[in-house]
Scaffold this motif. Sequence first.
Motif, PDB file in Angstrom:
ATOM      1  N   GLU A  33       0.835  -1.207   0.000  1.00 55.35           N
ATOM      2  CA  GLU A  33       0.000   0.000   0.000  1.00 55.35           C
ATOM      3  C   GLU A  33       0.866   1.252   0.000  1.00 55.35           C
ATOM      4  OE1 GLU A  33      -2.984   0.163   3.029  1.00 55.35           O
ATOM      5  OE2 GLU A  33      -3.669  -1.888   2.661  1.00 55.35           O
ATOM      6  N   ILE A  34       2.023   1.189   0.644  1.00 60.15           N
ATOM      7  CA  ILE A  34       2.943   2.334   0.642  1.00 60.15           C
ATOM      8  C   ILE A  34       3.581   2.497  -0.730  1.00 60.15           C
ATOM      9  CG2 ILE A  34       5.033   3.286   1.681  1.00 60.15           C
ATOM     10  CD1 ILE A  34       4.354   1.708   4.212  1.00 60.15           C
ATOM     11  N   LEU A 112      12.946  19.033   2.124  1.00 62.92           N
ATOM     12  CA  LEU A 112      12.620  19.449   3.485  1.00 62.92           C
ATOM     13  C   LEU A 112      11.632  18.531   4.180  1.00 62.92           C
ATOM     14  CD1 LEU A 112      12.594  23.334   3.044  1.00 62.92           C
ATOM     15  CD2 LEU A 112      14.241  21.947   4.326  1.00 62.92           C
ATOM     16  N   HIS A 113      11.701  17.233   3.916  1.00 65.73           N
ATOM     17  CA  HIS A 113      10.982  16.282   4.761  1.00 65.73           C
ATOM     18  C   HIS A 113      11.777  16.063   6.039  1.00 65.73           C
ATOM     19  CE1 HIS A 113       8.172  14.334   1.532  1.00 65.73           C
ATOM     20  NE2 HIS A 113       7.686  15.439   2.042  1.00 65.73           N
ATOM     21  N   SER A 114      11.069  15.720   7.102  1.00 69.39           N
ATOM     22  CA  SER A 114      11.673  15.740   8.434  1.00 69.39           C
ATOM     23  C   SER A 114      12.824  14.765   8.621  1.00 69.39           C
ATOM     24  CB  SER A 114      10.602  15.477   9.498  1.00 69.39           C
ATOM     25  OG  SER A 114       9.992  14.206   9.311  1.00 69.39           O
ATOM     26  N   ASP A 201      15.097  11.069  -2.147  1.00 64.03           N
ATOM     27  CA  ASP A 201      13.902  10.219  -2.167  1.00 64.03           C
ATOM     28  C   ASP A 201      13.307  10.077  -3.568  1.00 64.03           C
ATOM     29  OD1 ASP A 201      14.065   9.573   0.470  1.00 64.03           O
ATOM     30  OD2 ASP A 201      12.369  10.788   1.135  1.00 64.03           O
ATOM     31  N   VAL A 202      14.101  10.291  -4.607  1.00 63.47           N
ATOM     32  CA  VAL A 202      13.624   9.952  -5.953  1.00 63.47           C
ATOM     33  C   VAL A 202      13.435   8.451  -6.067  1.00 63.47           C
ATOM     34  CG1 VAL A 202      14.212   9.943  -8.408  1.00 63.47           C
ATOM     35  CG2 VAL A 202      14.630  11.981  -7.044  1.00 63.47           C
ATOM     36  N   ALA A 217       3.491   6.393  -1.368  1.00 65.65           N
ATOM     37  CA  ALA A 217       2.317   7.035  -0.775  1.00 65.65           C
ATOM     38  C   ALA A 217       2.560   8.473  -0.357  1.00 65.65           C
ATOM     39  CB  ALA A 217       1.840   6.209   0.428  1.00 65.65           C
ATOM     40  N   HIS A 218       3.807   8.834  -0.074  1.00 63.00           N
ATOM     41  CA  HIS A 218       4.094  10.172   0.436  1.00 63.00           C
ATOM     42  C   HIS A 218       4.759  11.088  -0.600  1.00 63.00           C
ATOM     43  CE1 HIS A 218       2.760   8.796   4.327  1.00 63.00           C
ATOM     44  NE2 HIS A 218       3.578   7.775   4.233  1.00 63.00           N
TER      45      HIS A 218
END
Length: 257
Positions: A33-34, A112-114, A201-202, A217-218
């Motif tokens: 699902e992710i 800029l993701h945590s 995160d590519v 998903a994100h």
Amino acid sequence: MSYAPRSIAGVDVIPLRDAVGPMGAALRKPLREILSGGSAADWAGLSEDEWILHFRCYLLRRAGRTVLVDTGIGGLDSPASSWAPVPGGLVGELAAVGVTPGDVDTVVLTHLHSDHASGAVTEGVPAFPNARHILQRAEVDWIEGSGPNPILERVLRPLTGLVDAVEGEAEVAPGVRVVLAPGHTPGHQVVQVGPLTLTGDVVLHPVQLANPSITYAHDLDPARAVSTREALLRRVRAHGGLIGTAHFPEAFTELGD
């Protein structure tokens, strides 16, 4: 040191393990699902059990320049604390290779993701006080235009005066270039060192090497993330290159032509 370093195009590339662990319960879902859209054949040889993430940064050194790519999940009070295995171990990893936070002259934040940016600030002050922090202008505009949020208040604002916003492609140190690679976030960027691309995160999971159209998903813009990923992998493969990933179990992956 957690991973073996490599010398690439005259640059020493040292992977740094900030943390290892699963997503927190609030974000935990079945892996299919992710990461959706793939077939059983795409997953052949890969586990579909709980996703154990490696949170990885990279240190680049050449001719007296010290560049840090991403700053990890940060401390116990970081914006990533609700879902990532804080505190991160980045400072200890740097110390293991003889680098103090004050030695870093350039920080590249892929986005800029945590889990990539929180370690840039410690207890409200810049963790790397002598460094210029390189971000894409589109990423800064996105966060600043999103209303009050933890990354704006607790990461970007404390870095006021230390941020260099670039647009598209730029050389940030000898042999080190950043290139806009949007989709995961509007201003996501990758780092190129000769035949090596640090993907941020590519590319999040090895299954996306088998099928780059598998969405995450994100991703803020899944369709654009897919087209960016396809183009990046096509380019790297065409040049017999190498990727360095943020979340794979291994730091480097040879793609070949």
